[in-house]
Design a protein around this motif. Structure first.
Motif, mmCIF file in Angstrom:
data_model
loop_
_atom_site.group_PDB
_atom_site.id
_atom_site.type_symbol
_atom_site.label_atom_id
_atom_site.label_comp_id
_atom_site.label_asym_id
_atom_site.label_seq_id
_atom_site.Cartn_x
_atom_site.Cartn_y
_atom_site.Cartn_z
ATOM 1 N N LEU A 61 12.462 16.549 -3.136
ATOM 2 C CA LEU A 61 12.068 16.632 -1.727
ATOM 3 C C LEU A 61 12.975 17.579 -0.943
ATOM 4 O O LEU A 61 12.847 17.709 0.267
ATOM 5 N N MET A 102 13.394 9.781 -14.125
ATOM 6 C CA MET A 102 13.284 8.318 -14.001
ATOM 7 C C MET A 102 13.673 7.690 -15.329
ATOM 8 O O MET A 102 13.383 8.250 -16.386
ATOM 9 N N GLY A 109 20.431 9.540 0.597
ATOM 10 C CA GLY A 109 21.103 9.338 1.885
ATOM 11 C C GLY A 109 21.449 7.897 2.164
ATOM 12 O O GLY A 109 21.903 7.562 3.258
ATOM 13 N N TYR A 110 21.229 7.022 1.185
ATOM 14 C CA TYR A 110 21.571 5.613 1.387
ATOM 15 C C TYR A 110 22.582 5.134 0.339
ATOM 16 O O TYR A 110 22.484 4.024 -0.184
ATOM 17 N N MET A 134 19.661 8.363 10.723
ATOM 18 C CA MET A 134 18.923 7.510 9.774
ATOM 19 C C MET A 134 19.770 7.167 8.563
ATOM 20 O O MET A 134 19.773 6.036 8.083
ATOM 21 N N PHE A 173 8.740 0.262 -9.455
ATOM 22 C CA PHE A 173 9.500 1.449 -9.067
ATOM 23 C C PHE A 173 10.675 1.084 -8.149
ATOM 24 O O PHE A 173 10.504 0.371 -7.153
ATOM 25 N N LYS A 177 3.562 -3.292 -8.791
ATOM 26 C CA LYS A 177 3.833 -1.897 -9.135
ATOM 27 C C LYS A 177 5.202 -1.405 -8.705
ATOM 28 O O LYS A 177 5.782 -0.534 -9.343
ATOM 29 N N LYS A 227 0.830 -1.223 0.000
ATOM 30 C CA LYS A 227 0.000 0.000 0.000
ATOM 31 C C LYS A 227 0.851 1.253 0.000
ATOM 32 O O LYS A 227 0.429 2.315 -0.458
ATOM 33 N N ALA A 228 2.083 1.175 0.533
ATOM 34 C CA ALA A 228 3.012 2.320 0.514
ATOM 35 C C ALA A 228 4.098 2.080 -0.540
ATOM 36 O O ALA A 228 5.200 2.624 -0.433
ATOM 37 N N LEU A 229 3.772 1.262 -1.532
ATOM 38 C CA LEU A 229 4.729 0.928 -2.613
ATOM 39 C C LEU A 229 6.050 0.419 -2.038
ATOM 40 O O LEU A 229 7.116 0.673 -2.572
ATOM 41 N N ILE A 260 8.401 8.561 3.238
ATOM 42 C CA ILE A 260 8.371 10.021 3.383
ATOM 43 C C ILE A 260 7.477 10.427 4.559
ATOM 44 O O ILE A 260 7.698 11.467 5.174
ATOM 45 N N PHE A 268 9.349 11.410 7.586
ATOM 46 C CA PHE A 268 10.244 12.581 7.534
ATOM 47 C C PHE A 268 9.747 13.716 8.434
ATOM 48 O O PHE A 268 10.507 14.609 8.764
#
Ligand code: CO8
Length: 258
Positions: free
Chosen positions: A138, A168, A143-144, A83, A108, A61, A23-25, A69, A72
């Protein structure tokens, strides 16, 4: 092995790990990162006869649409530093894992999702996969590890374009640039990863482990430390608050450079 946000299936020593927040991809919230840390840092080391790991996302998907997010809100520079460092530590666990880890990218792979796929040893893209580092939308930077590993795979010229524009790219372009190893029909990503891991499993395990170590040793790590610091510096800005709020309110951000 029970996790809140991971499904783990052992198929004759090839372990399929599915990030399960469709639900949050499949965005990486704190709990999901903790699950990945527990799996790669401890639990996977105890699996008898482990041949390799396939990492994928739940649903058709999305592989992983980035860091979550919604977490955040209220993040300050110190929190951002912690983090980001925590994510780096987990992604290095994957990159330095003693058995091959293949990302099966079914949709994605954005922001932290693209960074997660890049920390794996190989990437198989379904034809609907989309890759990108949209952090500048954003008000932050990746950051990863994205500012470092994207260069490793596709070179400075295209990496800086993707990082600065947040564009993309699809599976075919990702293949052409060298970001992914194979493109397969949608739904075949995991099968292709299993095929490759099965082939590797017939080779000498110590040699496989040492190759992973030597390939990783080729790349410097100072840039990763710099990324953690600069990620935290962008978290301090008003642009970050605006960017995160704009995403959650489903509107375009109005950045002021502050
Ligand atoms: N975090 C939280 N929720 C998300 C995320 C995310 N990254 N991505 C999607 N979702 C949620 C949406 O809010 C939506 O929820 P709801 O149904 O409750 O409104 C649901 O998933 C479906 O998403 P959309 O309705 O937006 O689906 P679309 O098909 O219209 O769009 C996109 C799909 C293009 C993937 C779009 O969702 C999107 O742009 N997502 C955000 C992508 C992004 O910016 N990712 C980068 C995040 S930042 C990051 O990863 C930094 C990593 C380093 C962090 C370091 C320490 C914190």
């Amino acid at each position: 092995m029970e996790y809140g946000n991971l499904l783990v299936e052992n198929r004759d020593g090839i372990v399929i790990v599915t990030i399960n927040r469709p639900k949050a991809l499949n965005a990486l919230n704190r709990d999901t990162l903790n699950d990945l840390k527990a799996f790669f840092g401890q639990d996977a080391l105890k699996i008898q006869g482990l041949k390799g790991v396939v990492l994928t996302g739940s649903g058709e998907k999305s592989f992983v649409a980035g860091a979550d997010i919604s977490e955040f809100n209220g993040l300050d520079a110190q929190g951002g530093l912690e983090m980001s460092q925590n994510g780096h530590d987990i992604f290095f666990l994957i990159e330095r894992f003693h058995k091959p880890v293949i990302a099966a990218v079914n949709g994605f792979a954005l922001g932290g999702g693209c960074e997660l796929a890049m920390s794996c040893h190989m990437r198989i893209a379904g034809e609907k996969a989309r890759f990108g580092q949209p952090e500048v939308n954003l008000g932050i930077i990746p950051g990863y590890g994205g500012t470092q590993r994207l260069i490793q795979y596709i070179g400075k010229s295209k990496a800086i374009e993707l990082l600065l524009t947040a564009d993309m790219i699809g599976a075919e372009e990702a293949y052409r640039l060298g970001l992914v190893n194979h493109v397969v029909p949608a739904g075949e990503e995991v099968n292709k990863a299993i095929e490759i891991l099965t082939k590797i499993a017939a080779k000498a395990p110590i040699a496989i482990e040492k190759i992973i170590e030597c390939v990783n040793a080729y790349f410097p790590t100072e840039g990763f430390n710099r990324e953690v610091i600069e990620f935290a510096n962008t978290v301090k800005t008003e642009d970050f608050k605006e960017g995160a709020a704009a995403f959650l309110e489903k509107r375009v951000a109005d950045f002021r450079g502050k």
